[in-house]
Design a protein around this motif. Sequence first.
Motif, PDB file in Angstrom:
ATOM      1  N   THR A 119       9.014   1.923 -10.301  1.00  0.00           N
ATOM      2  CA  THR A 119       9.923   2.178  -9.188  1.00  0.00           C
ATOM      3  C   THR A 119       9.389   3.322  -8.326  1.00  0.00           C
ATOM      4  N   VAL A 120       9.878   3.370  -7.104  1.00  0.00           N
ATOM      5  CA  VAL A 120       9.685   4.534  -6.234  1.00  0.00           C
ATOM      6  C   VAL A 120      11.060   5.147  -6.044  1.00  0.00           C
TER       7      VAL A 120
ATOM      8  N   GLY B  14       8.408  -1.428   2.490  1.00  0.00           N
ATOM      9  CA  GLY B  14       7.044  -1.573   2.011  1.00  0.00           C
ATOM     10  C   GLY B  14       6.082  -1.921   3.129  1.00  0.00           C
ATOM     11  N   ARG B  15       4.914  -1.327   3.046  1.00  0.00           N
ATOM     12  CA  ARG B  15       3.872  -1.573   4.044  1.00  0.00           C
ATOM     13  C   ARG B  15       2.672  -2.170   3.338  1.00  0.00           C
ATOM     14  N   SER B  16       2.229  -3.327   3.790  1.00  0.00           N
ATOM     15  CA  SER B  16       1.074  -3.967   3.173  1.00  0.00           C
ATOM     16  C   SER B  16      -0.211  -3.619   3.905  1.00  0.00           C
TER      17      SER B  16
ATOM     18  N   ASN C  79       0.794  -1.217   0.000  1.00  0.00           N
ATOM     19  CA  ASN C  79       0.000   0.000   0.000  1.00  0.00           C
ATOM     20  C   ASN C  79       0.834   1.277   0.000  1.00  0.00           C
ATOM     21  N   SER C  80       2.007   1.216   0.615  1.00  0.00           N
ATOM     22  CA  SER C  80       2.871   2.395   0.615  1.00  0.00           C
ATOM     23  C   SER C  80       4.326   1.959   0.687  1.00  0.00           C
TER      24      SER C  80
ATOM     25  N   LEU D  20       0.842   4.088  -2.749  1.00  0.00           N
ATOM     26  CA  LEU D  20       0.829   3.592  -4.115  1.00  0.00           C
ATOM     27  C   LEU D  20      -0.529   3.787  -4.776  1.00  0.00           C
ATOM     28  N   SER D  21      -1.542   4.109  -3.984  1.00  0.00           N
ATOM     29  CA  SER D  21      -2.839   4.491  -4.528  1.00  0.00           C
ATOM     30  C   SER D  21      -2.994   5.990  -4.349  1.00  0.00           C
TER      31      SER D  21
END
Length: 122
Positions: free
Chosen positions: A76-77, A96-98, A30-31, A51-52
């Motif tokens: 990519t970020v 990364g955070r899910s 998610n981020s 990411l949204s």
Amino acid sequence: QVRLVETGGGLVQAGASLRVSCTASGLPINSIAWFRQTPEEEREFLARIRLSGDSQYYGDAAKGRFTISRDHAKNTVDLEMNSLKPEDTAVYYCAGRSRLGTSVFREGYDYWGQGTQVTVSS
């Protein structure tokens, strides 16, 4: 399984710019955030991007000189770092955070890359 890979670190002179990139696979995430760490300090939050919607948030260490963004074409970020100083020398990590929501804390992230070294010479 989520995998994060950082690229783009290196040795630069003070005042230069450098971009580090994070490639994520094995979604969903998610981020994504960027942190950095030196041997003497705790891991420090720099910036994160959802990411949204691509909303961004910066920590104090990154405000004004660093920019986090997504390259949709390359998936990519990126963290663009300008006016680099010797005190920016560190290992830079993407995380990364899910889970839903966001975090500025190390514990708020579920997945980590191996890190990329950024060294700024004076």
